[in-house]
Design a protein around this motif. Sequence first.
Motif, PDB file in Angstrom:
ATOM      1  N   LYS A  11     -11.920   0.538 -45.730  1.00  0.00           N
ATOM      2  CA  LYS A  11     -10.927   0.048 -44.783  1.00  0.00           C
ATOM      3  C   LYS A  11      -9.584   0.679 -45.114  1.00  0.00           C
ATOM      4  O   LYS A  11      -9.221   0.814 -46.296  1.00  0.00           O
ATOM      5  CB  LYS A  11     -10.809  -1.478 -44.850  1.00  0.00           C
ATOM      6  CG  LYS A  11     -12.075  -2.214 -44.424  1.00  0.00           C
ATOM      7  CD  LYS A  11     -11.899  -3.726 -44.475  1.00  0.00           C
ATOM      8  CE  LYS A  11     -13.188  -4.425 -44.057  1.00  0.00           C
ATOM      9  NZ  LYS A  11     -13.053  -5.910 -44.076  1.00  0.00           N
ATOM     10  N   GLY A  56     -15.175   1.129 -41.808  1.00  0.00           N
ATOM     11  CA  GLY A  56     -16.589   1.346 -41.585  1.00  0.00           C
ATOM     12  C   GLY A  56     -17.416   0.765 -42.716  1.00  0.00           C
ATOM     13  O   GLY A  56     -16.878   0.419 -43.789  1.00  0.00           O
ATOM     14  N   LEU A 108     -20.630  -7.253 -35.173  1.00  0.00           N
ATOM     15  CA  LEU A 108     -19.458  -6.630 -34.562  1.00  0.00           C
ATOM     16  C   LEU A 108     -19.199  -7.168 -33.165  1.00  0.00           C
ATOM     17  O   LEU A 108     -20.126  -7.366 -32.380  1.00  0.00           O
ATOM     18  CB  LEU A 108     -19.663  -5.115 -34.506  1.00  0.00           C
ATOM     19  CG  LEU A 108     -18.515  -4.277 -33.934  1.00  0.00           C
ATOM     20  CD1 LEU A 108     -17.289  -4.359 -34.847  1.00  0.00           C
ATOM     21  CD2 LEU A 108     -18.956  -2.827 -33.762  1.00  0.00           C
ATOM     22  N   LEU A 110     -13.871  -6.832 -32.599  1.00  0.00           N
ATOM     23  CA  LEU A 110     -13.536  -5.745 -31.692  1.00  0.00           C
ATOM     24  C   LEU A 110     -13.210  -6.408 -30.357  1.00  0.00           C
ATOM     25  O   LEU A 110     -14.097  -6.852 -29.625  1.00  0.00           O
ATOM     26  CB  LEU A 110     -14.661  -4.730 -31.550  1.00  0.00           C
ATOM     27  CG  LEU A 110     -14.186  -3.335 -31.103  1.00  0.00           C
ATOM     28  CD1 LEU A 110     -15.148  -2.254 -31.562  1.00  0.00           C
ATOM     29  CD2 LEU A 110     -13.985  -3.250 -29.609  1.00  0.00           C
ATOM     30  N   TYR A 164     -21.510   0.415 -39.188  1.00  0.00           N
ATOM     31  CA  TYR A 164     -20.504   0.216 -38.136  1.00  0.00           C
ATOM     32  C   TYR A 164     -19.300   1.109 -38.401  1.00  0.00           C
ATOM     33  O   TYR A 164     -19.027   1.516 -39.538  1.00  0.00           O
ATOM     34  CB  TYR A 164     -20.076  -1.255 -38.048  1.00  0.00           C
ATOM     35  CG  TYR A 164     -18.940  -1.647 -38.964  1.00  0.00           C
ATOM     36  CD1 TYR A 164     -17.621  -1.645 -38.508  1.00  0.00           C
ATOM     37  CD2 TYR A 164     -19.173  -2.006 -40.293  1.00  0.00           C
ATOM     38  CE1 TYR A 164     -16.578  -2.017 -39.351  1.00  0.00           C
ATOM     39  CE2 TYR A 164     -18.147  -2.377 -41.130  1.00  0.00           C
ATOM     40  CZ  TYR A 164     -16.845  -2.377 -40.657  1.00  0.00           C
ATOM     41  OH  TYR A 164     -15.808  -2.732 -41.485  1.00  0.00           O
ATOM     42  N   ASN A 165     -18.610   1.435 -37.321  1.00  0.00           N
ATOM     43  CA  ASN A 165     -17.320   2.143 -37.357  1.00  0.00           C
ATOM     44  C   ASN A 165     -16.340   1.403 -36.463  1.00  0.00           C
ATOM     45  O   ASN A 165     -16.729   0.839 -35.433  1.00  0.00           O
ATOM     46  CB  ASN A 165     -17.450   3.569 -36.818  1.00  0.00           C
ATOM     47  CG  ASN A 165     -17.992   4.532 -37.854  1.00  0.00           C
ATOM     48  OD1 ASN A 165     -18.734   5.430 -37.518  1.00  0.00           O
ATOM     49  ND2 ASN A 165     -17.625   4.356 -39.111  1.00  0.00           N
ATOM     50  N   LYS A 166     -15.067   1.471 -36.835  1.00  0.00           N
ATOM     51  CA  LYS A 166     -14.045   0.871 -35.986  1.00  0.00           C
ATOM     52  C   LYS A 166     -12.726   1.614 -36.185  1.00  0.00           C
ATOM     53  O   LYS A 166     -12.330   1.931 -37.318  1.00  0.00           O
ATOM     54  CB  LYS A 166     -13.853  -0.612 -36.316  1.00  0.00           C
ATOM     55  CG  LYS A 166     -12.751  -1.286 -35.502  1.00  0.00           C
ATOM     56  CD  LYS A 166     -12.541  -2.726 -35.920  1.00  0.00           C
ATOM     57  CE  LYS A 166     -11.333  -3.322 -35.234  1.00  0.00           C
ATOM     58  NZ  LYS A 166     -11.066  -4.717 -35.660  1.00  0.00           N
ATOM     59  N   GLU A 168      -8.566  -0.243 -29.215  1.00  0.00           N
ATOM     60  CA  GLU A 168      -9.591  -0.246 -30.253  1.00  0.00           C
ATOM     61  C   GLU A 168     -10.841   0.465 -29.756  1.00  0.00           C
ATOM     62  O   GLU A 168     -11.058   0.614 -28.559  1.00  0.00           O
ATOM     63  CB  GLU A 168      -9.967  -1.691 -30.645  1.00  0.00           C
ATOM     64  CG  GLU A 168      -8.857  -2.455 -31.307  1.00  0.00           C
ATOM     65  CD  GLU A 168      -9.294  -3.828 -31.797  1.00  0.00           C
ATOM     66  OE1 GLU A 168      -8.753  -4.267 -32.825  1.00  0.00           O
ATOM     67  OE2 GLU A 168     -10.170  -4.445 -31.152  1.00  0.00           O
ATOM     68  N   GLY A 221     -15.107   0.964 -31.342  1.00  0.00           N
ATOM     69  CA  GLY A 221     -16.038   0.731 -32.436  1.00  0.00           C
ATOM     70  C   GLY A 221     -17.453   0.532 -31.933  1.00  0.00           C
ATOM     71  O   GLY A 221     -17.694   0.359 -30.736  1.00  0.00           O
ATOM     72  N   ASN A 222     -18.388   0.543 -32.876  1.00  0.00           N
ATOM     73  CA  ASN A 222     -19.783   0.288 -32.524  1.00  0.00           C
ATOM     74  C   ASN A 222     -20.563   0.077 -33.814  1.00  0.00           C
ATOM     75  O   ASN A 222     -20.055   0.329 -34.916  1.00  0.00           O
ATOM     76  CB  ASN A 222     -20.385   1.454 -31.741  1.00  0.00           C
ATOM     77  CG  ASN A 222     -21.487   0.991 -30.798  1.00  0.00           C
ATOM     78  OD1 ASN A 222     -22.003  -0.122 -30.929  1.00  0.00           O
ATOM     79  ND2 ASN A 222     -21.850   1.844 -29.849  1.00  0.00           N
ATOM     80  N   SER A 223     -21.794  -0.410 -33.675  1.00  0.00           N
ATOM     81  CA  SER A 223     -22.658  -0.599 -34.835  1.00  0.00           C
ATOM     82  C   SER A 223     -24.063  -0.129 -34.497  1.00  0.00           C
ATOM     83  O   SER A 223     -24.466  -0.102 -33.323  1.00  0.00           O
ATOM     84  CB  SER A 223     -22.667  -2.071 -35.275  1.00  0.00           C
ATOM     85  OG  SER A 223     -23.207  -2.899 -34.263  1.00  0.00           O
ATOM     86  N   LEU A 257     -18.554   5.192 -29.310  1.00  0.00           N
ATOM     87  CA  LEU A 257     -17.808   3.963 -29.584  1.00  0.00           C
ATOM     88  C   LEU A 257     -17.471   3.219 -28.295  1.00  0.00           C
ATOM     89  O   LEU A 257     -17.266   3.832 -27.238  1.00  0.00           O
ATOM     90  CB  LEU A 257     -16.523   4.287 -30.337  1.00  0.00           C
ATOM     91  CG  LEU A 257     -16.678   5.091 -31.639  1.00  0.00           C
ATOM     92  CD1 LEU A 257     -15.324   5.324 -32.280  1.00  0.00           C
ATOM     93  CD2 LEU A 257     -17.630   4.402 -32.595  1.00  0.00           C
TER      94      LEU A 257
END
Length: 861
Positions: A691, A712, A731, A749, A771-773, A797, A799-801, A813
């Motif tokens: 982070k 992530g 997420l 998110l 995950y990424n954000k 924002e 993101g996704n997982s 994302l």
Amino acid sequence: MLERSFVLYLLTILSFIGIKAQESTPEISYSGKPQNYIIADIKVTGDLNNDPKILANLSGLKVGQEIQVPGEDISDAIDKYWEYGLFSDIKISADKIEGNKIYLNIYLQERPRLTDINFSGLKKSEIDDISGKISMMRGSQVTPYLVDRAEKYIKQHFVDKGFFNTEVSIVQRDDADTPNHVYLDITVDKKDKVKVNSLEFYGNDVFSDYKLNRFMKKTNEKGKILNFFRTKKFVSEEYENDLKTVIEKYNEEGYRDAYIEYDSISRNSDNTVDIKIGLSEGSKYYFGDISWVGNTVYPGPYLSEKLRIKKGDVFNQTLLDERLFIDDDAVHNLYMNDGYLFSNIEPVDIKIYNDTVDLEMRVYEGQQATIDEVIIKGNTKTHEHVVRRELRTKPGELFDKSELIRTVRELSQLGHFDPENINPVPIPDPEKGTVDLEYNLVEKANDQIELSGGWGGGMFVGSLGLKFTNFSVRNIFNKEAWRPLPTGDGQTLSLRAQTNGKYYQSYSFSFTEPWLGGRKPNSLSVSVYHSIQTGTNSSYYYGNPYSSGMGSYGGYGGYGGGYGNYYQPPMEEDPDEHMKVTGLSVGFGKRLSWPDDFFQFYTQASYQRYDLKNWVYFLMENGNSNNLNFKVMLSRNSIDNPLYTRHGSNFSLGLEFTPPYSYFDDQDFSDPDMPDSERYKWVEYHKWTFKGNVFKPLDNASKLVLMTKVEGGFLGYFDENRKSPFEKFVLGGDGMSGYSYYGSETIGLRGYENASLTPYNEEGRQDGNIYNKLALEMRYPLTLQPSATVYGLLFAEAGNSWSDFRDYNPFGLKRSAGVGVRIFLPIFGLMGIDWAYGFDEVPGRPNASGSNFHFVIGQNF
């Protein structure tokens, strides 16, 4: 004053003539010439509110004193009373004379005292702004000076706000119920604000009229679209500041001779003004040779390198000042950070030819200053040793400006003091070569109480939490320290309980000692928790119950709920389903000095025991499971203010892992018939997280701040047939389950429903292993008072997982944007509300994106 003294002198003579006529003994022969007397007694009479003895002392006359009558002693006493300004009538006479003894009577009429002030013509907020500043309290004496000052202050207060024609009337009215008391009736007629009708510039070639208008931040023409969000009122002080800004802008472009040739302000009948400004721009200049004299500590080429200004650069006075004195790495700070508190650098023009200016930097280094005393003020609640252990400026050390700034940052991080009012004051003594440092602090309440409830998914959940952030364990058995709790040692004690009565209960306790042993900043953290959750009838939920519901109670619903518009029958308890989690963790943190002293290392050992019965939401449904895990985390935190951060960054890299039981276990976990209670008796995994936040101010006042964030995570396994059923990433939504839903990690998110971006495996269970954000957030403060910190924000924002690494797509994302507000109240902590719009559809969940509201309690995104 001379006329008054003459009248009093005559009255004194007449009073003594009267005394002589009334007394039969002794005979007093008075011929008009001064005679000497001894004061035998002094009596003060009149309508008095103060002690007569105190009032008698104000005269300067004393019993036993020899005075001349008539003479200057009496007139001087009268003058003293007038100088105090507290009396409306003063008389000094003699009650009697016996031989050479005189008995004085001082008659005083005190000025009236204030009963109350009545305002008219103002709003309550305006009255509140004025009342505390005119220095007229109930019971205080009403003097002409105070009345005049109040009138001038009120006028100036509204002139500063653009009400140039304000009229103020102050009428003194007797209080019929209280003798010698009055009311003040203050009537204020603000009239209309004076606005700018036109703003014209003459003589400008370098900057266009448009640019010059932009430079005038507080003086803007009305009726123009470009000025829609700018103030159009005319305020003299702001106008003068704007004129200075215009010249500064010319100086920054090399026009060091620019000046305001003339400016005129004409009033119009419609309460507006027309402004005309004539400019003399002069010629453009460039830096020439820059030499250094008087420097012995640092060589000239090194100082020139730090100055970062070269021959041929445009002559920019603002840049020169910044590089010499203002920037963190300014030249003068080289000296200030090495003890040279008394040093100074004076840039002098030694040659101006054509368009070039040669500068000589005259350096006065002086002697190094040693810190003598460090004084702490304002810590009324926090014990002094808690403050002193954070100081980086200690007696006997050389003065270091950078360490002074760092100390302010460390004190802000404690959370016990208002970060906007930590004011260190150096008190130098050039003769001794020392400096005292005085830290002025303002305590703020930072203990927090959570008492909240929410309704969602057909049930009500209540929360009660207590967080004491300045606790003192060593004073638990000290009765005098309980006010109402023992405080002052900077320890954190948290207690929290949540329940809806039937289906869910959660209890947690945690304690943190930030300075274990008291000598080094090594922290010890201990936490214990237990939760019980029973199931509900299977017809209620479509899928996972933790994916819908209300925001602060995400386990039971979201904003709009579920995966579609379907019928939800009344909830019924299913006693044959439950999840019970009991856990304990112990952590140890240490501040590092390398790579720099913003780094911290944290390690933790944890144990959780899961008891599941027909719990279909994890890979494991029945049996007991044990999780013994260890965590190591390396972090760097350099943010300046935890409540409203303007500068700095915060990064962390963490690894959580269990022992790799599969490597030394003989069992065949590929057997599909192996019961879950055996397969997951001891769970195993390795979990990686990263982070990072960076904060950057976008304006000179450091109010508008841009926050960028990236984070992530990856949950791995040691044996493909023994993947962990717990510790998944969930997420979407507000990022908080509202209650302690152990067994997974929730990540927000905004713009999407809670948990809606978490993938499911073939069996329909949440399986977010990666995950990424990314996030961008623009913040602006509305108030930064100790009683409340409030700021608004705009954000975007993405993101996704994913379940498996082979499906991972860092560009796939889900995007969103929105607005929000954050409120930090010391007793309740951080709260907020966001509205966000999710732009991308979520396959299989048609209602997951779009417009969503999110509530925030006790956390930030």
